[in-house]
Design an enzyme around this catalytic site. Structure first.
Site, mmCIF file in Angstrom:
data_model
loop_
_atom_site.group_PDB
_atom_site.id
_atom_site.type_symbol
_atom_site.label_atom_id
_atom_site.label_comp_id
_atom_site.label_asym_id
_atom_site.label_seq_id
_atom_site.Cartn_x
_atom_site.Cartn_y
_atom_site.Cartn_z
ATOM 1 N N LYS A 170 0.756 -0.857 0.048
ATOM 2 C CA LYS A 170 -0.213 0.008 -0.063
ATOM 3 C C LYS A 170 0.813 0.972 -0.096
ATOM 4 C CE LYS A 170 -1.518 2.670 2.672
ATOM 5 N NZ LYS A 170 -1.160 4.654 1.767
ATOM 6 N N THR B 297 6.681 9.325 12.290
ATOM 7 C CA THR B 297 6.234 8.806 13.844
ATOM 8 C C THR B 297 5.056 9.056 14.090
ATOM 9 O OG1 THR B 297 8.516 9.704 14.616
ATOM 10 C CG2 THR B 297 7.313 9.161 16.759
ATOM 11 N N GLU C 284 9.387 2.255 10.772
ATOM 12 C CA GLU C 284 11.163 2.846 10.356
ATOM 13 C C GLU C 284 10.479 4.521 9.872
ATOM 14 O OE1 GLU C 284 13.027 5.230 9.217
ATOM 15 O OE2 GLU C 284 12.773 4.659 7.217
ATOM 16 N N CYS D 271 14.370 10.407 5.946
ATOM 17 C CA CYS D 271 14.029 10.523 7.793
ATOM 18 C C CYS D 271 15.632 10.209 8.381
ATOM 19 C CB CYS D 271 13.689 9.279 7.919
ATOM 20 S SG CYS D 271 14.200 7.714 7.319
ATOM 21 N N GLU E 293 10.542 17.141 13.387
ATOM 22 C CA GLU E 293 10.948 16.204 11.645
ATOM 23 C C GLU E 293 10.491 17.441 11.137
ATOM 24 O OE1 GLU E 293 12.324 12.720 9.976
ATOM 25 O OE2 GLU E 293 10.498 13.345 10.380
#
Length: 490
Positions: A182, A238, A258, A291, A392
């Site tokens: 997906k 996250t 991850e 990331c 982030e």
């Protein structure tokens, strides 16, 4: 305007449209225009894909026939390599990859090392004899065996979809799992091609399924909550990772996550090439959409003004070097979408409001065209409690923070919710290693060393995720462990 082939679903061994022929527009980041249309799957389509993957695992010899798997997965890998130019076009127009990034992490990098996954696969110890043991008077011969965990839901992000799909799909198929992919709604074609190539090589029906859709949550939530899915392998933010963990808990499925990062580079005062190291800290590769990108630069207060002067010159020079879609050396293009552009700009405004000094950039680059461009941006006079230092951003934004000594640098680097990547630079390798060992992060570079490779485990500490991808550890994410005891007659 570029035009790519429209994307279809691949379910139960068939390339097909979504239910009712529904599609959605695939928007190109360089232009903001429609570059293709992708199948817009419904809940009904995902239900068929999950059922097909479950049947293929439970009712065929895919999990128990390693020779067959290796032969067909090898053919799939060769098909991916043979379609390099097409993959590069998708990376350019759909992902927004600049030519230099395509030649590295986006396409050529993963295609160049994909064959090494077979070597790692060969290292798996499928059966481990544990010898005889007598317990409670019962003599037993013991074996520990590894088996494929089952049906895997692979949920991929938009920033490096081919690289990440290879790291998930190839190991899962090789060990005997079946897979439902997906992809992120922004990059459907980079996953749809997996279905086309699987069809060409004749993968058994249901072994690999690809389901694209415009809804950012519907299809992923179905995978996460369905008891027929044994593992979710997810790379992304996250926030979404937390939701997957929460929703997956109802069925106690395994999750590999991850997630994000806010990685720090510590440049010590004894770094021989101090100016060059600081200059190379500019966040530009793939517009900072990575990331593991290092976005906090920690420099000694004793050389802080020197570092600022170097960065000011570097950003002024680089201002004319990025954004050309035809320059083979260019590694920075647009952000993936208007939404992501606006998100990055909101962080830039936050940095200004909190008192950081904008050294360079900070604007939407309207001179680059109608796509989603933000200038390479640098903030100095940043403190680690500012939003731009803690969250982030996933854009071309570097923050610079001074430190007093080694202990202060370690404290600042570790003062983060994340722990994915990092770096230490010093003229004293032993000093750098001592510091690196104390950084709470899954990967650390010392003096330019590369801690990310196909044979190395990749994954983070803290809110950067759970589990490891790549390396032998990455294969073990898709395996279950079984202990067998065989009674021995007296």
């Amino acid at each position: 305007m570029a035009t790519l082939s429209d994307g279809k679903l691949y379910i139960d061994g068939k390339l097909r449209d979504a239910a009712g022929g529904k599609t959605y527009d695939d928007i190109g980041p360089w232009t903001g225009e429609v570059i293709a249309r992708a199948a817009d799957a419904s809940a009904e389509d995902m239900e068929e894909a999950i059922a097909a993957a479950r049947r293929a695992f439970d009712e065929t010899d895919w999990p128990t026939n390693p020779a067959k798997r290796r032969e067909l997965v090898t053919k799939l890998v060769e098909k991916l390599k043979a379609n390099r130019d097409r993959l590069a076009e998708i990376a350019r127009h759909e992902v927004g990859s600049a030519p230099g990034a395509t030649a590295m992490a986006q396409v050529d990098g993963p295609l160049g090392f994909i064959h090494r996954l077979f070597d790692i696969f060969d290292q798996i110890e499928w059966e481990k004899p544990m010898g005889d043991s007598t317990t409670f008077g019962l003599k037993t011969d013991r074996i520990v065996v590894k088996e494929p965990i089952g049906v895997v839901g692979v949920i991929t992000p938009w920033n490096a979809p081919l690289y990440i799909s290879i790291g998930k799909v190839i190991p899962a198929l090789l060990v005997g799992c079946t897979v439902v992919i997906k992809p992120a709604p922004d990059t459907p074609l980079m996953s749809a091609i997996w279905g086309e190539l699987a069809d060409e090589v004749g993968l058994p029906a249901g072994v690999l399924n690809v389901v694209t859709g415009s809804d950012p949550a519907l299809l992923g939530e179905m995978l996460t909550t369905d008891p027929r899915i044994d593992l979710i392998s997810f790379t992304g933010s996250t926030g979404v990772g937390k939701r997957i963990m929460e929703k997956g808990s109802a069925t106690l499925k395994r999750v590999f996550l991850e997630l994000g990062g806010k990685s720090a580079a510590i440049v010590l005062e004894d770094t021989p090439d101090f100016a060059m190291t600081v200059a190379q800290s500019i966040v530009c590769f793939h517009a900072g959409q990575g990331c593991a990108t290092i976005t906090r630069l920690l420099v000694p207060r004793s050389r802080y003004e020197e570092a600022i002067a170097v960065l000011e010159q570097t950003y002024a020079y680089y201002a004319t070097m990025w954004g050309n879609p035809d320059d083979p050396a260019n590694v920075m293009g647009p952000l993936i979408s208007a939404r992501q552009r606006d998100r990055v700009m909101s962080y830039i405004e936050s940095g200004k409001a909190e008192g950081a000094r904008l050294l360079a950039g900070g604007n939407i680059a309207i001179d680059k065209g109608a796509g989603f461009f933000v200038e390479p941006t640098c903030f100095v006079d940043v403190t680690n409690d500012m939003k731009i230092a803690r969250e982030e951003i996933f854009g071309p934004v570097l923050v610079v923070i001074p430190f007093e000594d080694d202990e202060d640098a370690i404290r600042i680097a570790n003062d983060s919710d994340y722990g994915l990547s990092g770096a230490v630079r010093s003229g004293n390798p032993e000093r750098a290693l001592r510091i690196a060992r104390r950084i709470r992060s899954g990967t650390i570079s010392i003096n330019g060393g590369l801690p990310i490779n196909v044979d190395l485990p990749f994954g983070g500490y803290k809110q950067s995720g759970i589990g490891k991808e790549w390396g032998l550890e990455g294969f073990h994410e898709y395996l279950a462990t079984k202990a067998i005891g065989v009674g021995i007659a007296a």
